[in-house]
Motif scaffolding. Structure first.
Motif: not given
Length: 667
Positions: A380, A393, A479, A628
């Motif tokens: 990403r 990513n 994340r 993401t």
């Protein structure tokens, strides 16, 4: 005046102790930040001690790193331990009152040279570089708590701290809580803690004898003890928190987000903690928050921080805390290769690295097969060395993640003793890509460096859906989304706009709908089997059996058996959002039709019904925002609904890269 080396990115955190030691913290730090924001040269730092009064003001250097992960060799922008040691030497030569400290993950998830030797070369090199103290990180627990206490800590000349790690049976603290250093009558204390997300980040079976408490509660407790005037429990004039937890981005807003784990630490650390040195999220930041430095040096020895601290013995107060974040690579060529470094390698450290490299080369240069094309992790947009670049990513589908899932299914069935239906691979377990061409043992080991074993267990179809839903991580996770690699034969659709727990719309195994009530044999690595990365449904699996096969062994055997391995460019998960069905027309938003690196792009997507094409539209290969998640490769299709279509009719999705999926309409 401090002599600055080229490449140093400076941000000042000049302050006096808050209630206990820093009476004017806000004013001093605020003035410094304002001056920098206006581009001025004014520094709100303490005046030097008058001549003859040096003993009154004591100056201390705090040199810090985090998330080193065994990067002892120079590679890319990772400077290597020999250059990092030279940086430490430089500051110690300027001021013998120097502490070299770290915020965890110094070992584990290491590159091959250290990994293949159980991180012994990294520990030896850190010893030689003079590391004094470090908090434990989650990767220090990769091989279990007993490995940390019985092998790693005895090898280390430095102190590992973990004030929020407790013995499950007794409730007592299970690791050292603090470490003290005294310079010219001034004591600086370090309190260490690790993220309380630890149980989801390592194999729970390896930490079954301990519990993990709140990092900030533990740090506050110890800081209070170090400040209560009772020498029996240790006393410090300055207290630094070393914590293996970090901000999700480099912004101050992220560091102070009250809904995040790190925000909880920053906002609730008490006045007896003078600075917070953090890690875990691999991001460099250099903040002053409520008059207190809150810093992280990024990852892999690419950067380090030096905090200049001055303490007035007469007033018993900190008069200066000024942190500078240095970047080791100072110049690059047109291809972004490093051409200059802040420091040359320390000649005393070079032989340690050379010996480790020679041993690793002998073990790792064996060719195990060929890759017809690269197997990559997802990427990403991000920032590297201050410039826009593609970064990993973990929320994107990848050819590498799917390959590992395929390998593990094959390996579990290879001896004919078991039949496995589905395999999953966590993206955090993929630590490097596989390049096209000859594949060596080293390359395979760099991909999977944790030495997890392969485990089988039984889950129902409903539980497998639960696993896929857990890709959308709980609030406060580091994340927001973790994309599991899945084996060929498993395919599913999801609605990216749906509510938490309701994203997965359909799951197919070998073209047949997964039966929620049926039982399926599932293969995963031991990390996932124990519920790692918040995939807690795996803990509910029954008939769990450890095959004893190491994930790296499986990959090596796969390459040696098939000789040449080729990536599958078909997406195994496709986003389907039925936007509208009205007036005889349907509009459907499709996503996750492309991989994100060098793989061929889909270009177009076709929707067909009962063997006939309805429409073909272009696929947008650009990165979505936010990037993401896994929405790269997007298309909006609007078509007339065939008269013969019903609620059970399937509309088939295909792309030139091999992706095939389907959906129904609410008719």
């Amino acid at each position: 005046m401090q002599q600055r080396s080229p490449g140093a990115a400076r941000s000042r955190a000049t302050s006096a102790t808050r209630t206990r030691r820093r009476a004017a913290a806000g004013a001093l730090a605020g003035a410094t930040v304002l001056a920098l924001a206006l581009g001025g040269a004014l520094s709100a730092q303490a005046a030097p001690s008058p001549k003859g009064q040096e003993a009154r003001s004591v100056d201390i250097n705090l040199f810090t790193v985090n998330d080193f992960h065994g990067r002892i060799e120079q590679s890319g922008t990772a400077a290597g331990i020999a250059r990092l040691a030279s940086a430490v030497d430089h500051f110690r030569a300027q001021n013998s009152n120097t502490v070299f400290a770290a915020a965890g993950d110094m070992i584990g998830a290491s590159t091959f040279t250290s990994f293949i030797q159980d991180d012994v070369p990294t520990i030896e090199a850190l010893n030689a570089a003079g590391l004094d103290v470090s908090s434990v990180g989650n990767h220090e627990f990769d091989k279990g708590f007993s490995d940390l206490t019985d092998r790693v800590m005895p090898l280390a000349d430095f102190e590992y701290l973990g004030a929020n790690i407790y013995d499950k049976a007794t409730g007592e603290v299970a690791l050292p809580e603090y470490w003290l250093a005294k310079f010219q009558g001034v004591t600086i204390g370090f309190v260490g803690a690790v993220t309380d997300e630890l149980p989801s980040l390592v194999s729970p079976s390896g930490i079954e004898d301990i519990t993990v408490g709140s990092p900030v509660d533990a740090a506050n407790r110890v800081a209070d003890e170090l400040s209560d005037g009772k020498k029996g429990n240790g006393e410090a004039d300055i207290v630094i928190m070393l914590v293996h937890e970090g901000a999700a981005t480099t912004s101050v807003e992220s560091a102070t987000d009250p809904n995040s784990r790190f925000g909880d630490i920053v906002l609730n650390a008490n006045d007896n903690i003078d600075a917070i040195v953090s890690g875990h999220t691999h991001l460099p930041y250099n903040h002053v928050i409520d008059g207190r430095p809150v810093i992280s040096s990024g990852q892999y020895g690419e950067r380090f921080s030096n905090m200049e601290i001055s303490y007035d013995r007469a007033t018993k107060s900190i008069t200066k805390m000024e942190n500078t974040l240095y970047t080791m690579a100072t110049a690059f060529d047109a291809n972004n290769n490093v051409t200059a470094w802040l420091y040359e390698p320390d000649p005393e450290i070079v032989p340690i690295v050379s010996e480790a490299t020679a041993i690793a080369n002998e073990l790792g240069n064996v060719v195990i097969g060929d890759a017809s094309a690269a197997f990559n992790r997802a990427q990403r947009p991000g920032i590297v060395n201050g410039a826009p670049a593609l970064v990993e990513n973990r929320g994107g589908e990848s050819t590498l993640g799917n390959l590992v899932a395929d390998v593990q299914l094959w390996a579990l069935e290879a001896d004919g003793t078991r039949e496995v239906d589905i395999t999953f691979m966590n993206p955090g377990g993929l630590r490097a890509d596989i390049n096209a061409g000859e594949t060596t043992y080293r390359e395979a080991a760099n991909v999977q460096s944790f030495a997890n074993t392969l485990v089988t267990l039984d889950l129902t179809g409903a539980q497998i859906k639960g696993v896929l839903e857990e890709q959308w991580q709980p609030a406060g996770a580091s994340r927001p989304f973790l994309k599991l690699g899945v084996n060929e034969g498993l395919a599913y659709t999801y609605d990216p706009t749906a509510a938490q727990g309701s994203h997965i719309t359909e799951i197919f195994l070998d073209g047949m709908a997964l039966n929620p009530a049926a039982t399926y044999s599932v293969g995963v690595n031991s990390f996932l089997a124990s519920g790692g990365d918040n995939f807690v449904t795996f803990r509910d699996g029954v008939n769990k059996a450890d095959s004893g096969k190491i994930d790296l062994e499986a990959m090596v055997d796969y390459f040696e058996t098939f000789d040449t391995v080729s990536p599958d460019y078909a997406q195994r998960a496709v986003g389907v959002d039925v936007v509208s069905v009205a007036g005889g027309q349907a509009t459907v938003a499709l996503s996750s039709l492309d991989f994100s690196t060098t793989e061929p792009k889909a270009g177009t997507v076709t929707v067909s019904f009962e063997g006939g094409d309805i429409t073909t539209v272009a696929v947008d290969p650009s990165f979505p925002d936010p990037a993401t998640f896994d929405e790269i490769g997007r298309a909006s299709v609007t078509f007339a609904i065939p008269a013969a279509a019903t609620a059970d009719s399937r509309f088939v999705i295909t792309t030139p890269t091999g992706t095939s999926s389907s959906f129904t309409l609410p008719l």
